[in-house]
Write an enzyme that holds these catalytic residues in place. Sequence first.
Site, PDB file in Angstrom:
ATOM      1  N   HIS A 178      65.686  78.141  70.462  1.00  0.00           N
ATOM      2  CA  HIS A 178      66.290  79.251  71.477  1.00  0.00           C
ATOM      3  C   HIS A 178      64.861  80.185  71.637  1.00  0.00           C
ATOM      4  O   HIS A 178      64.855  80.550  72.543  1.00  0.00           O
ATOM      5  CB  HIS A 178      67.235  80.007  70.785  1.00  0.00           C
ATOM      6  N   ASP A 208      69.446  85.599  74.892  1.00  0.00           N
ATOM      7  CA  ASP A 208      70.253  84.185  74.862  1.00  0.00           C
ATOM      8  C   ASP A 208      71.703  84.305  75.018  1.00  0.00           C
ATOM      9  O   ASP A 208      72.236  85.328  74.852  1.00  0.00           O
ATOM     10  CB  ASP A 208      69.899  83.869  73.341  1.00  0.00           C
ATOM     11  N   SER A 267      63.307  69.209  72.782  1.00  0.00           N
ATOM     12  CA  SER A 267      62.634  67.926  72.850  1.00  0.00           C
ATOM     13  C   SER A 267      62.850  67.006  73.760  1.00  0.00           C
ATOM     14  O   SER A 267      61.650  66.180  74.268  1.00  0.00           O
ATOM     15  CB  SER A 267      63.095  67.160  71.249  1.00  0.00           C
TER      16      SER A 267
HETATM   17  N1  UDP Z   1      58.971  71.434  67.377  1.00  0.00           N
HETATM   18  C1  UDP Z   1      57.895  71.792  67.109  1.00  0.00           C
HETATM   19  N2  UDP Z   1      57.145  70.742  66.091  1.00  0.00           N
HETATM   20  C2  UDP Z   1      57.776  69.818  65.502  1.00  0.00           C
HETATM   21  C3  UDP Z   1      59.156  69.681  66.037  1.00  0.00           C
HETATM   22  C4  UDP Z   1      59.774  70.618  66.606  1.00  0.00           C
HETATM   23  O1  UDP Z   1      57.044  72.284  67.567  1.00  0.00           O
HETATM   24  O2  UDP Z   1      57.368  69.195  64.549  1.00  0.00           O
HETATM   25  C5  UDP Z   1      59.673  72.196  68.331  1.00  0.00           C
HETATM   26  C6  UDP Z   1      59.651  71.444  69.580  1.00  0.00           C
HETATM   27  O3  UDP Z   1      58.741  71.234  70.592  1.00  0.00           O
HETATM   28  C7  UDP Z   1      60.972  72.219  70.243  1.00  0.00           C
HETATM   29  C8  UDP Z   1      61.732  72.830  69.123  1.00  0.00           C
HETATM   30  O4  UDP Z   1      60.839  72.560  68.135  1.00  0.00           O
HETATM   31  O5  UDP Z   1      60.449  73.254  71.312  1.00  0.00           O
HETATM   32  C9  UDP Z   1      63.039  72.112  68.793  1.00  0.00           C
HETATM   33  O6  UDP Z   1      63.976  72.286  69.804  1.00  0.00           O
HETATM   34  P1  UDP Z   1      64.958  71.413  70.073  1.00  0.00           P
HETATM   35  O7  UDP Z   1      65.943  71.912  71.048  1.00  0.00           O
HETATM   36  O8  UDP Z   1      64.579  69.931  70.537  1.00  0.00           O
HETATM   37  O9  UDP Z   1      65.699  71.160  68.904  1.00  0.00           O
HETATM   38  P2  UDP Z   1      66.528  71.955  67.814  1.00  0.00           P
HETATM   39  O10 UDP Z   1      65.366  72.112  66.824  1.00  0.00           O
HETATM   40  O11 UDP Z   1      66.833  73.108  68.254  1.00  0.00           O
HETATM   41  O12 UDP Z   1      67.566  71.231  67.108  1.00  0.00           O
END
Ligand code: UDP
Length: 466
Positions: free
Chosen positions: A26, A126, A368
């Site tokens: 977020h 948000d 992602s």
């Molecule tokens: N991300 C990152 N490094 C990692 C894994 C994820 O920077 O090793 C970032 C990714 O680029 C994305 C966010 O973390 O912007 C994850 O958001 P997403 O909505 O995919 O999944 P959530 O973590 O909310 O389940």
Amino acid sequence: VQGVRDGGGDPRPRRVLVFPLPFQGHIDPMMHLAGALHARAGLAVTVLHTRFNALDPARHPEFRFVEVPDGVPAGVAATGRIIDVILAMNAAMEASPAAVLGALASAMIAEDEDEEAPRAACLVIDSNLLSVQRAAEKLGLPTMVLRTGSAACLRCFLAYPMLHDKGYLPSQESQLYMPVPELPPLRVRDLFQTKISSHEMVREVIARITETVRNCSGLIINTFEALEPDELQKLRGELDLPLLLAAGPLHKLSSKTTGSSLLDQDYSCIEWLDTQPPGSVLYVSFGSLAAMDSGEFVEVAWGLANSGHPFLWVVRPNLVQDTDIAQLPDGFEDAVKGRGMVIQWAPQQEVLAHRAVGGFWTHCGWNSTLESVGEGVPMICRPNAVDQMMNARYVEEVWGVGFELEGELERGEVEGAVRKLMGGGREGAEMTERAEVLRRKVAECLDGSGSSRTAIDKLVDYMLSL
Ligand code: UDP
């Protein structure tokens, strides 16, 4: 207004306040939106943030920061469970609104004593922050809402009461593969659900989100017109809002790194990727929250090792339930020497943009998914909960840029999935081709007259008119 966008006249006439929900998925899109408004229109930005998962102001010298007391009890914060934190934070802010009112007021008027200082135009929140919207209303500050999920996900939220009335939810094991004709192409198993929070809690969170959306002065969704044309058209009919903009993928509209990562990103993986052949590496990451048990972790490890393909695997702290740092199985490191790299947290957007990366095994969080789509990288989907199931459904069924790895995680299945995507066979090659077509659509929506670029311009004009 045109002058503002062009950078003519007063370069900083207005201030926008932004308040992300303090979770990685977020925070990132909100900070990208803030970056785009700042870079494109010269708007000044104040970021409101909680102590829980606090952002580091030093990493964003161009923005002002104001801390808002969140009232999240230590026990809830320690679980890190998103739905629990959302409910606790909103309850605390509603029980003692003075704290949030005070923080908002200081963000709005601290600079007003200075005649030259930019005036607060609006607050972008948000969609989980209904309590903040209520406080802003009391101060006469218009709120806009950023939805960090897909348009399809918001349609599902709006339909939640109907989904209960018609008996789709709470879901029954025997009906999981039943289609939901009101929300094609979703099936019951694709609807927004979690395994760890009670169904009533989920209902409450969703009801609050839809109330926040219906009350706002304008809605920004992190998607783009060509990705979800039908969903956006239906949403515009279902919601009577003065403005509904698809302005994504937001990470493509501001600078590559937002500096808003809660964990340190390990850039050594980029040097390693530089040594790998184009399109050869599978990037594996399950986002910031999804977790697996230790048995599944071992199966993933050996599935990757046995596939014979190069891979970059993010094993973040807490990926494996009940362990801080997961232990890789004995013999794994020798088995993958030179071909596999394991890190704790990646600069994901740079990784997906790297020419060596040819596939992404993802949990299908919306960020992602969008980041993969934006770079034309096809996906193996392993959705776990919340909106991930429906995102995976769209990846497989609507866009044809990946497939779901279903059922128990077992090394042979993992190996087979990696070979299907990366092994040079027809199916994988077709997904890669479709991903490239989609990537071009992303590039189009971002160019000078593209839909998302235009949406940001409309947003700025609208904000300045409030
Ligand atoms: N991300 C990152 N490094 C990692 C894994 C994820 O920077 O090793 C970032 C990714 O680029 C994305 C966010 O973390 O912007 C994850 O958001 P997403 O909505 O995919 O999944 P959530 O973590 O909310 O389940």
